[in-house]
Design a protein around this motif. Structure first.
Motif, short mmCIF file in Angstrom:
data_model
loop_
_atom_site.label_atom_id
_atom_site.label_comp_id
_atom_site.label_asym_id
_atom_site.label_seq_id
_atom_site.Cartn_x
_atom_site.Cartn_y
_atom_site.Cartn_z
N MET A 270 0.83 -1.21 0.00
CA MET A 270 0.00 0.00 0.00
C MET A 270 0.86 1.26 0.00
O MET A 270 0.55 2.24 -0.68
CB MET A 270 -0.96 -0.02 1.18
N TRP A 271 1.94 1.26 0.78
CA TRP A 271 2.82 2.43 0.76
C TRP A 271 3.46 2.60 -0.62
O TRP A 271 3.82 3.70 -1.01
CB TRP A 271 3.91 2.30 1.81
N GLN A 272 3.59 1.49 -1.37
CA GLN A 272 4.14 1.55 -2.72
C GLN A 272 3.09 1.89 -3.77
O GLN A 272 3.43 2.04 -4.95
CB GLN A 272 4.79 0.22 -3.09
N GLY A 273 1.82 2.00 -3.34
CA GLY A 273 0.75 2.25 -4.29
C GLY A 273 0.31 1.02 -5.05
O GLY A 273 -0.41 1.11 -6.05
N ARG A 274 0.75 -0.18 -4.62
CA ARG A 274 0.40 -1.45 -5.29
C ARG A 274 -0.77 -2.10 -4.55
O ARG A 274 -0.62 -3.11 -3.86
CB ARG A 274 1.62 -2.37 -5.31
N HIS A 275 -1.94 -1.53 -4.70
CA HIS A 275 -3.11 -2.01 -3.97
C HIS A 275 -3.54 -3.39 -4.43
O HIS A 275 -4.12 -4.16 -3.65
CB HIS A 275 -4.26 -1.00 -4.11
N GLU B 160 -7.99 2.38 -0.17
CA GLU B 160 -6.89 3.09 -0.82
C GLU B 160 -7.04 3.00 -2.34
O GLU B 160 -6.74 3.97 -3.07
CB GLU B 160 -5.54 2.48 -0.40
N ALA B 161 -7.47 1.83 -2.84
CA ALA B 161 -7.67 1.68 -4.28
C ALA B 161 -8.72 2.66 -4.78
O ALA B 161 -8.57 3.30 -5.83
CB ALA B 161 -8.06 0.24 -4.60
N SER C 43 -7.27 6.21 -4.78
CA SER C 43 -6.24 6.46 -5.78
C SER C 43 -6.77 6.44 -7.20
O SER C 43 -6.16 7.00 -8.11
CB SER C 43 -5.13 5.41 -5.67
N THR D 90 -6.65 4.15 -9.21
CA THR D 90 -5.74 3.40 -10.09
C THR D 90 -6.16 1.95 -10.24
O THR D 90 -5.83 1.30 -11.23
CB THR D 90 -4.30 3.45 -9.54
N GLU E 149 1.63 11.46 4.09
CA GLU E 149 0.18 11.54 3.86
C GLU E 149 -0.42 12.71 4.61
O GLU E 149 -1.28 13.44 4.10
CB GLU E 149 -0.49 10.24 4.27
#
Length: 966
Positions: free
Chosen positions: A710-715, A750-751, A754, A756, A870
């Motif tokens: 999640m910190w990497q943005g890889r949800h 988070e997804a 974002s 994404t 954040e």
């Protein structure tokens, strides 16, 4: 032996470099002279230091002339000065015609003097005048290398100039090879005379310490060295920089054996010794260090006075070191070199004399040494009983790593052909060696030895299954271990003791798998079986610990804790190391985990770590207990202290399940700090070890994997990790399940935020169902367990609310839950989300600002960079000042803060790092001082820059010094 300046950094000499420069330039009054003589063994870095100092002196405005002495006696008068002048003349440009004329005039004077000398005094005076013209008022520094070969004229010139007889501000920097100054060497008298002058300093350049040795070797190799390689370089080099670089280059280039360069250098030094000293060095090289004087005397068989003189010569040549406990080689590399120079008969003869001397000694036998020497003397039958005695002595003292080595040596001796039978049971040796390997953390080796024992038919099948299960569990292969224990309990031919042992160990294993109800059932079974077996203390301790944990988790915390404390008291009375370790481990796990009595749990874990270290279980059980302490400290927000604890534990280089516990603990810190690469590396290492691991390890692994993603943005990766944990792993531990579910719902939220990755509605429904099941299941658990689960369920509910409009009240409830439990990190995260929800509704902006400031203060104190980022992003977007004393963009307020407030934003660990930065240390040097990785230091430095609002190390250091910390 000068090391290659272009290929390796100067390491470990920063303080000396500053001292020498200051003595030759900064501290020198106008018109005065000064000198620094650097002495030391070959290869210790004298020439390199001369070059570094020369560079800094030139940068400081001094005129530096450099020359080297030659090993040709007095055949070339004033050679180093002539060489220095010629080099200087070659460097001069057309714009420096006046200086060049003075230099050439002085060179011509030398040529004329050679044709017809006018006497030494006149020559020295003219040289002084010539140097004065060349200096043109600048400080002049004469740098001379290999001064041990200095010619008589140059010695006279040095004495003349440094005595202040010349009208010249002169400094001299010279290097002297210490082992060359033997007997009546003329330079010894010169240095004796010069030491009397207050402006002269003589500094002995010492070898590098271990940390600097590893740093230099890593720089040459181009990567950090593995622990075994670093240990070998340190042991073989003795800290000599030249030797370190040679060994490191061999490592880098994949060369085996010893380089011809090193071999010839050390052989030349040994060959330069007097005859008796030569024999002494050969004898010490064959011995086990330290070699006592009485033992050396019996081996070399010299009259006492001749022996003392021989030892003195070897020490003076920097090949031996003498201490109260005996003699050692300065470099173990010498032993490797001399090993190949002796004939086989000479080597075995030396070892035989050692063995005979040790056998005849009136003092207690040194069994390990005796075994070593009899083996190398070609007498395995006489070495074997000594090796076994050494192993038994090591076990008695809880030195399990030593015992493992000695049992392995005994096995090798037992397999060596002797021409006759050996009075030893090989199966017994295999059993001892396997158990010692297990206790010392060599779990793969223990399993391999056990398989040899099984083939030798040296024990019953039930006993074999129990041992194999213990070793598999320690290696992190829990599923296979459980199967082995089940075989014992189901086998009709196992004895009551074997069944009690299997049930007790299985109960303990089930705790690690998170199956607390099963663990309690097996524990009760084990206690019933142990009741009819005499001497079953170990089984009682294990079963009681498991039962107490199960009862405390599922039913009554007070009653369960009482059972576990009684188990610890029983273990302490028995004195068996593993019993004590088991009891401490489970008590600490219970307190820091399900019962959430964090402060007491950390104290118990650290006290237990100290106790098991005393019992010889440092690499195994101590590391597990320190991992538990680390987790407790992490939860209460003492991240800097947790980092110290985990670094201390990692110095044991644990393996198997012990390594898993520790790597997971370190990974939590790395994820919190935002050190993504370090966290990813640790998770990969844990996944490799955890083949067949249980829920207590696998679910935290997957939870951390999701948090990192999640910190990497890889949800999407976070979602996969959570789904795997929910489908593949069975556990009664509702606490770790609740944490996993929260990460799954957070990943979906988070997804959505974002945009994404699309929200997986099916995954959300499943996660909500699991959350409901966890809630129902926790109702049957003890109150402290329900409290922890309630905190995670509050987070789950708030994340679901975030998916459906983000209700700030849900986040407010989560804040209350975590504040009440003294968990600052989830409380700060909840404040961030509550503020986000309020700002999205454009209501209670002042409250949102306060929440963001509170969350930011906690995140700063922890060093939680991703969370801080954040918070700052949201604050910037909402135009909320994170410091109440300034508005966004108002720098005047920041500059007007009191100086003593500037460092208040840093954590304790960050202040330690900043102090080292202010000393001028590199990240690598700071990491070695604080026992943490260079990459982690980089993360800390980034945090410091961010908090102090600076861009460079100089600016950060200035703030540190301004606050009176320097």
């Amino acid at each position: 032996m000068a090391s290659d300046v272009d290929t390796a950094p100067l390491v470990g000499r920063a303080d000396l470099l500053r001292e020498v420069r200051s003595a030759l330039l900064d501290d020198l009054a106008q018109g005065h002279t000064a000198a620094v003589f650097l002495t030391g063994e070959s290869g210790v870095g004298k020439t390199r230091l001369l070059r570094e100092v020369s560079t800094r002196l030139r940068e400081g405005g001094a005129l530096v002339l450099t020359g080297s002495c030659l090993d040709i006696g007095d055949a070339s008068p004033l050679h180093p000065l002539l060489q220095a002048l010629r080099r200087f003349d070659a460097e001069l440009t057309a714009a420096q015609a006046r200086t060049s004329s003075a230099v050439r005039g002085l060179l011509q004077m030398f040529a004329d003097e050679t044709a017809g000398p006018d006497g030494a005094g006149a020559l020295l005076e003219r040289v002084s005048r010539g140097l004065h013209l060349i200096a043109e008022g600048r400080p002049l520094v004469l740098v001379l290398d290999d001064l041990q070969w200095v010619d008589r004229s140059t010695r006279q010139l040095l004495l003349y100039l440094l005595a202040g007889l010349g009208d010249l501000q002169l400094s001299v920097l010279a290097a002297v090879r210490a082992e060359s100054l033997q007997g009546a060497h003329p330079l010894r008298r010169v240095l004796t005379e010069l030491r009397r002058l207050r402006s002269v300093r003589v500094r002995d350049l010492m070898p590098l310490d271990r940390a600097d040795t590893e740093q230099l070797a890593a720089a040459v190799v181009g990567r950090p060295l593995a622990a075994e390689a670093a240990e070998q370089v340190w042991r073989r080099s003795g800290g000599n920089p030249f030797v370190i670089e040679e060994l490191a280059r061999d490592l880098r280039d994949g060369r085996d054996g010893l380089s011809d360069t090193l071999r010839e250098i050390f052989l030349a030094r040994v060959d330069a010794l007097p005859q008796h000293a030569h024999a002494v060095v050969h004898a010490v090289a064959a011995g086990v260090e330290p070699v006592d004087h009485w033992l050396l005397a019996q081996v070399v068989r010299l009259p006492e006075q001749e022996l003392i003189e021989a030892v003195r010569a070897a020490v003076a040549h920097r090949l031996l070191v003498s201490a109260d406990d005996g003699y050692r080689l300065r470099h173990r590399l010498v032993a490797e070199v001399l090993q190949d120079e002796l004939l086989p008969a000479e080597r075995s003869g030396l070892h035989r004399r050692y063995a005979e001397a040790l056998t005849s000694a009136e003092a207690e036998l040194h069994q390990a040494r005796l075994a070593h020497h009899w083996r190398l003397a070609g007498e395995p039958a006489r070495a074997l009983p000594a090796a076994m005695a050494a192993a038994q002595e090591a076990e008695r003292l809880h030195g399990y790593a030593e015992a493992h080595r000695h049992w392995s040596a005994a096995l090798h001796l037992a397999d060596t052909p002797t021409g006759g039978p050996l009075a030893v049971d090989r199966a017994e040796l295999l059993g001892h060696a396997a158990e010692a390997a297990h206790h010392s953390g060599e779990h793969a080796r223990a399993l391999a030895l056990l398989e040899d024992l099984a083939r030798a038919d040296g024990m019953s099948s039930c006993a074999l299954h129990i041992r194999r299960a213990r070793y598999l569990a320690a290696a992190g292969r829990s599923a296979l271990a459980e199967t082995e224990y089940q075989r014992v309990l189901e086998a009709p031919d196992c004895t009551p003791r074997e069944r009690a042992t299997a049930a007790a160990h299985l109960a303990e294993l089930l705790l690690h798998l998170g199956r607390y109800a099963d663990a309690g059932q097996r524990a009760r079974e084990a206690l019933d079986l142990a009741a009819v077996v005499e001497g079953s203390t170990t089984e009682v301790v294990l079963a009681s610990s498991a039962l107490g944990f199960s009862e405390a988790y599922l039913e009554d915390p007070d009653a369960g804790l009482a059972v576990m404390r009684r188990a610890l008291a029983t273990a302490e009375r028995s004195g068996r190391p593993e019993d004590v370790a088991f009891a401490y481990l489970h008590l600490a796990e219970l307190l820091t985990g399900p019962l959430n009595i964090l402060e007491e749990g950390v104290v118990v874990a650290r006290r237990g770590a100290e106790r098991v270290a005393e019992l010889g279980l440092g690499r195994t059980w101590e590391t597990r207990l320190l991992a538990i302490a680390t987790n407790g400290l992490f939860r209460v927000g003492q991240w800097a202290e947790a980092e110290k604890v985990v670094a201390a534990a990692l110095r044991h280089r644990p393996s198997g399940a012990d390594a898993v516990e520790l790597l997971l603990a370190r990974c939590r810190l790395s994820v919190g700090y935002g050190d993504i690469e370090a966290a990813d590396r640790d998770l990969d290492a844990v996944a490799t070890v955890l083949a067949g691991g249980g829920a207590r390890h696998v679910i935290p692994l997957l939870t951390l994997r999701a948090g990192l993603a999640m910190w990497q943005g890889r949800h999407d990766l976070a979602r996969q990790a959570v789904q795997r944990g929910l489908t593949e792993i069975r556990s009664d531990d509702v606490g770790i399940l609740a944490a996993l579910v929260w990460h799954g719902l957070r990943a979906e939220a988070e997804a959505q935020a974002s945009r994404t990755v699309a929200v997986d509605e099916t995954a959300v429904r499943r996660l909500r169902d699991v959350a409901d099941r966890v809630a129902r299941k926790s109702e049957k658990a003890a109150r402290p367990v329900r409290d922890v689960v309630d905190g995670f369920l509050a987070l789950c509910a708030a994340e679901v609310g975030r998916l459906n409009g983000n209700d700030p009240e849900l986040w407010a409830r989560s804040v209350v839950e975590w504040e009440r439990r003294n968990h600052p990190y989830p409380a700060a995260y909840s404040r961030l989300r509550q503020a986000e929800a309020l700002l999205a509704r454009r209501s209670r902006v002042a409250t949102a600002g306060k929440l963001l400031r509170e969350a930011y203060q906690v995140a700063q104190g922890l060093g939680a960079v991703p969370l801080m980022s954040e918070i700052k992003t949201l604050a910037t977007r909402a135009r909320v000042a994170l410091d109440e004393r300034e508005q966004p963009g108002d720098r005047d307020a920041a500059e007007s803060r009191p100086a003593d407030d500037e460092l208040a934003v840093l954590t304790a660990r960050e202040r330690e790092v900043l102090a080292a930065v202010a000393e001028g240390l590199t990240n690598k040097e700071i990491g070695q001082r604080l026992f943490i990785s260079e990459r982690t230091i980089g993360v800390h430095v980034s945090h410091i820059f961010d908090k102090l609002q600076v861009r460079t190390r100089v600016q950060a250091s200035a703030i540190y010094l301004r606050n009176g910390r320097g």
